[in-house]
Design a protein around this motif. Structure first.
Motif, PDB file in Angstrom:
ATOM      1  N   GLN A 279      12.926  13.766  -5.675  1.00  0.00           N
ATOM      2  CA  GLN A 279      11.075  13.730  -6.011  1.00  0.00           C
ATOM      3  C   GLN A 279      10.282  13.055  -4.807  1.00  0.00           C
ATOM      4  OE1 GLN A 279      10.661  10.378  -9.000  1.00  0.00           O
ATOM      5  NE2 GLN A 279       8.918  10.589  -8.868  1.00  0.00           N
ATOM      6  N   VAL A 280       9.506  14.281  -4.160  1.00  0.00           N
ATOM      7  CA  VAL A 280       8.522  14.120  -2.970  1.00  0.00           C
ATOM      8  C   VAL A 280       7.647  12.399  -3.432  1.00  0.00           C
ATOM      9  CG1 VAL A 280       7.447  14.769  -1.045  1.00  0.00           C
ATOM     10  CG2 VAL A 280       9.029  15.910  -2.634  1.00  0.00           C
ATOM     11  N   GLN A 281       7.250  12.082  -2.267  1.00  0.00           N
ATOM     12  CA  GLN A 281       6.294  11.087  -2.933  1.00  0.00           C
ATOM     13  C   GLN A 281       5.606  10.752  -1.396  1.00  0.00           C
ATOM     14  OE1 GLN A 281       8.692   7.202  -3.313  1.00  0.00           O
ATOM     15  NE2 GLN A 281       7.354   7.632  -5.724  1.00  0.00           N
ATOM     16  N   LEU A 282       3.900  10.804  -1.348  1.00  0.00           N
ATOM     17  CA  LEU A 282       3.634  10.286  -0.659  1.00  0.00           C
ATOM     18  C   LEU A 282       3.020   8.890  -0.987  1.00  0.00           C
ATOM     19  CD1 LEU A 282       1.009  13.428   0.066  1.00  0.00           C
ATOM     20  CD2 LEU A 282       3.703  13.190   0.777  1.00  0.00           C
ATOM     21  N   VAL A 283       3.221   7.969   0.416  1.00  0.00           N
ATOM     22  CA  VAL A 283       3.315   6.076  -0.074  1.00  0.00           C
ATOM     23  C   VAL A 283       2.406   6.046   1.021  1.00  0.00           C
ATOM     24  CG1 VAL A 283       4.434   4.413  -0.394  1.00  0.00           C
ATOM     25  CG2 VAL A 283       5.259   6.176  -0.912  1.00  0.00           C
ATOM     26  N   GLU A 284       1.197   5.187   0.794  1.00  0.00           N
ATOM     27  CA  GLU A 284       0.090   4.636   1.164  1.00  0.00           C
ATOM     28  C   GLU A 284      -0.026   3.562   1.539  1.00  0.00           C
ATOM     29  OE1 GLU A 284      -3.062   7.686  -0.552  1.00  0.00           O
ATOM     30  OE2 GLU A 284      -3.798   6.134   0.076  1.00  0.00           O
ATOM     31  N   SER A 285      -0.356   2.704   2.677  1.00  0.00           N
ATOM     32  CA  SER A 285      -0.098   1.628   3.128  1.00  0.00           C
ATOM     33  C   SER A 285      -1.150   1.687   3.836  1.00  0.00           C
ATOM     34  CB  SER A 285       1.477   0.723   3.664  1.00  0.00           C
ATOM     35  OG  SER A 285       1.764   1.942   4.429  1.00  0.00           O
ATOM     36  N   GLY A 286      -1.682   0.130   4.479  1.00  0.00           N
ATOM     37  CA  GLY A 286      -2.353  -0.827   5.132  1.00  0.00           C
ATOM     38  C   GLY A 286      -3.792  -0.748   4.704  1.00  0.00           C
ATOM     39  N   GLY A 287      -4.154  -0.873   3.398  1.00  0.00           N
ATOM     40  CA  GLY A 287      -5.492  -1.095   2.908  1.00  0.00           C
ATOM     41  C   GLY A 287      -6.101  -2.446   3.344  1.00  0.00           C
ATOM     42  N   GLY A 288      -7.040  -2.633   2.898  1.00  0.00           N
ATOM     43  CA  GLY A 288      -6.943  -4.905   2.807  1.00  0.00           C
ATOM     44  C   GLY A 288      -9.246  -4.667   3.187  1.00  0.00           C
ATOM     45  N   LEU A 289      -9.105  -6.144   3.253  1.00  0.00           N
ATOM     46  CA  LEU A 289     -10.165  -6.830   3.302  1.00  0.00           C
ATOM     47  C   LEU A 289     -10.848  -6.693   4.955  1.00  0.00           C
ATOM     48  CD1 LEU A 289     -13.047  -7.645   2.124  1.00  0.00           C
ATOM     49  CD2 LEU A 289     -11.528  -9.510   1.809  1.00  0.00           C
ATOM     50  N   VAL A 290     -11.769  -6.194   5.302  1.00  0.00           N
ATOM     51  CA  VAL A 290     -12.246  -6.670   7.160  1.00  0.00           C
ATOM     52  C   VAL A 290     -13.374  -6.453   6.914  1.00  0.00           C
ATOM     53  CG1 VAL A 290     -12.128  -3.724   7.345  1.00  0.00           C
ATOM     54  CG2 VAL A 290     -12.010  -5.842   9.068  1.00  0.00           C
ATOM     55  N   GLN A 291     -14.173  -7.564   7.907  1.00  0.00           N
ATOM     56  CA  GLN A 291     -15.388  -7.773   7.884  1.00  0.00           C
ATOM     57  C   GLN A 291     -16.152  -6.322   8.666  1.00  0.00           C
ATOM     58  OE1 GLN A 291     -16.086 -11.499  10.398  1.00  0.00           O
ATOM     59  NE2 GLN A 291     -15.870 -12.479   8.258  1.00  0.00           N
ATOM     60  N   ALA A 292     -17.346  -6.178   8.510  1.00  0.00           N
ATOM     61  CA  ALA A 292     -17.979  -5.402   9.584  1.00  0.00           C
ATOM     62  C   ALA A 292     -17.973  -5.044  10.915  1.00  0.00           C
ATOM     63  CB  ALA A 292     -18.876  -5.054   8.748  1.00  0.00           C
ATOM     64  N   GLY A 293     -16.989  -3.950  11.636  1.00  0.00           N
ATOM     65  CA  GLY A 293     -17.577  -3.732  12.583  1.00  0.00           C
ATOM     66  C   GLY A 293     -15.327  -4.056  13.119  1.00  0.00           C
ATOM     67  N   GLY A 294     -15.293  -4.304  12.199  1.00  0.00           N
ATOM     68  CA  GLY A 294     -13.278  -4.327  12.572  1.00  0.00           C
ATOM     69  C   GLY A 294     -12.880  -2.759  12.005  1.00  0.00           C
ATOM     70  N   SER A 295     -11.523  -3.541  11.666  1.00  0.00           N
ATOM     71  CA  SER A 295     -10.333  -2.093  12.017  1.00  0.00           C
ATOM     72  C   SER A 295      -9.287  -2.371  11.394  1.00  0.00           C
ATOM     73  CB  SER A 295      -9.821  -2.346  13.616  1.00  0.00           C
ATOM     74  OG  SER A 295     -11.077  -1.760  14.513  1.00  0.00           O
ATOM     75  N   LEU A 296      -8.724  -1.106  10.588  1.00  0.00           N
ATOM     76  CA  LEU A 296      -7.807  -1.366   9.510  1.00  0.00           C
ATOM     77  C   LEU A 296      -6.879   0.167  10.200  1.00  0.00           C
ATOM     78  CD1 LEU A 296      -8.779  -1.944   6.356  1.00  0.00           C
ATOM     79  CD2 LEU A 296      -7.327  -3.380   7.566  1.00  0.00           C
ATOM     80  N   ARG A 297      -5.930   0.309  10.143  1.00  0.00           N
ATOM     81  CA  ARG A 297      -4.898   1.738   9.756  1.00  0.00           C
ATOM     82  C   ARG A 297      -4.129   1.538   8.844  1.00  0.00           C
ATOM     83  NH1 ARG A 297       0.274   3.458  13.828  1.00  0.00           N
ATOM     84  NH2 ARG A 297       0.893   1.823  13.407  1.00  0.00           N
ATOM     85  N   LEU A 298      -4.054   2.975   8.136  1.00  0.00           N
ATOM     86  CA  LEU A 298      -3.742   3.419   6.769  1.00  0.00           C
ATOM     87  C   LEU A 298      -1.966   3.886   7.457  1.00  0.00           C
ATOM     88  CD1 LEU A 298      -6.802   4.275   4.843  1.00  0.00           C
ATOM     89  CD2 LEU A 298      -5.596   2.100   4.965  1.00  0.00           C
ATOM     90  N   SER A 299      -1.263   4.500   6.750  1.00  0.00           N
ATOM     91  CA  SER A 299      -0.098   5.081   6.852  1.00  0.00           C
ATOM     92  C   SER A 299      -0.526   5.560   5.465  1.00  0.00           C
ATOM     93  CB  SER A 299       0.980   3.954   7.114  1.00  0.00           C
ATOM     94  OG  SER A 299       0.904   3.509   8.582  1.00  0.00           O
ATOM     95  N   CYS A 300       0.776   6.970   5.912  1.00  0.00           N
ATOM     96  CA  CYS A 300       0.639   7.789   4.511  1.00  0.00           C
ATOM     97  C   CYS A 300       2.244   8.013   4.606  1.00  0.00           C
ATOM     98  CB  CYS A 300      -0.047   9.072   4.434  1.00  0.00           C
ATOM     99  SG  CYS A 300       0.106   9.956   2.737  1.00  0.00           S
ATOM    100  N   ALA A 301       3.583   7.684   4.078  1.00  0.00           N
ATOM    101  CA  ALA A 301       4.330   8.392   4.674  1.00  0.00           C
ATOM    102  C   ALA A 301       5.225   9.101   3.584  1.00  0.00           C
ATOM    103  CB  ALA A 301       5.896   7.292   4.778  1.00  0.00           C
ATOM    104  N   ALA A 302       5.444  10.171   4.071  1.00  0.00           N
ATOM    105  CA  ALA A 302       6.381  10.874   2.848  1.00  0.00           C
ATOM    106  C   ALA A 302       7.866  11.005   3.113  1.00  0.00           C
ATOM    107  CB  ALA A 302       5.907  12.877   3.482  1.00  0.00           C
ATOM    108  N   SER A 303       8.608  11.168   1.949  1.00  0.00           N
ATOM    109  CA  SER A 303       9.354  11.162   1.849  1.00  0.00           C
ATOM    110  C   SER A 303      10.057  11.825   0.616  1.00  0.00           C
ATOM    111  CB  SER A 303      10.084   9.810   1.097  1.00  0.00           C
ATOM    112  OG  SER A 303       9.189   9.725  -0.236  1.00  0.00           O
ATOM    113  N   GLY A 304      11.396  12.329   0.104  1.00  0.00           N
ATOM    114  CA  GLY A 304      12.742  12.494  -0.814  1.00  0.00           C
ATOM    115  C   GLY A 304      12.822  14.088  -0.221  1.00  0.00           C
ATOM    116  N   SER A 305      12.936  15.274  -1.040  1.00  0.00           N
ATOM    117  CA  SER A 305      13.884  16.164  -0.469  1.00  0.00           C
ATOM    118  C   SER A 305      12.472  16.964   0.041  1.00  0.00           C
ATOM    119  CB  SER A 305      14.614  16.786  -1.866  1.00  0.00           C
ATOM    120  OG  SER A 305      15.391  16.238  -2.341  1.00  0.00           O
ATOM    121  N   ILE A 306      12.571  17.164   1.786  1.00  0.00           N
ATOM    122  CA  ILE A 306      11.538  17.660   2.744  1.00  0.00           C
ATOM    123  C   ILE A 306      11.569  17.641   4.005  1.00  0.00           C
ATOM    124  CG2 ILE A 306       9.435  16.246   1.339  1.00  0.00           C
ATOM    125  CD1 ILE A 306       9.141  14.419   3.943  1.00  0.00           C
TER     126      ILE A 306
END
Length: 120
Positions: A1-28
């Motif tokens: 089974q193939v999955q794309l799993v995201e992480s890294g979201g959240g709450l941040v103040q204007a002007g701030g930074s975030l990094r999102l990740s998208c990891a693929a797993s399974g028979s790929i």
């Protein structure tokens, strides 16, 4: 089974930074191309940017010079670095990848989405 799993979201103040990740797993074999999308309440899902199999990114005008998409093929992961965030960037962010499968085919998959909230 193939999955794309995201992480890294959240709450941040204007002007701030975030990094999102998208990891693929399974028979790929790996990730071919990947796009990042977002959907704000009451709005249609829109393309934020994408990256090709060769690593060339493209961005929507609204995020150009603030967001950066990169990939780590060894980890089967694509990143969305978001800097200088604005309240209007608040949305659920999704990744959508064209995945190379071990059976020799390609198929598109969506991540589950991750909430990004930018406070004024």
């Amino acid at each position: 089974q193939v999955q794309l799993v995201e992480s890294g979201g959240g709450l941040v103040q204007a002007g701030g930074s975030l990094r999102l990740s998208c990891a693929a797993s399974g028979s790929i074999v790996g990730i071919n191309a990947m796009g990042w999308y977002r959907q704000a309440p009451g709005k249609q899902r829109e393309l934020v940017g994408s990256i090709t199999s060769g690593g060339s990114p493209n961005y929507a005008d609204s995020v150009k010079s603030r967001f950066t998409i990169s990939r780590d093929d060894a980890k089967n992961t694509v990143y969305l670095q978001m800097n200088s965030l604005k309240p209007e960037d608040t949305a659920v962010y999704y990744c959508r990848g064209t995945i190379s499968l071990r059976d020799g085919t390609y198929r598109d998959y969506w991540g589950q989405g991750t909430q990004v909230t930018v406070s004024p």
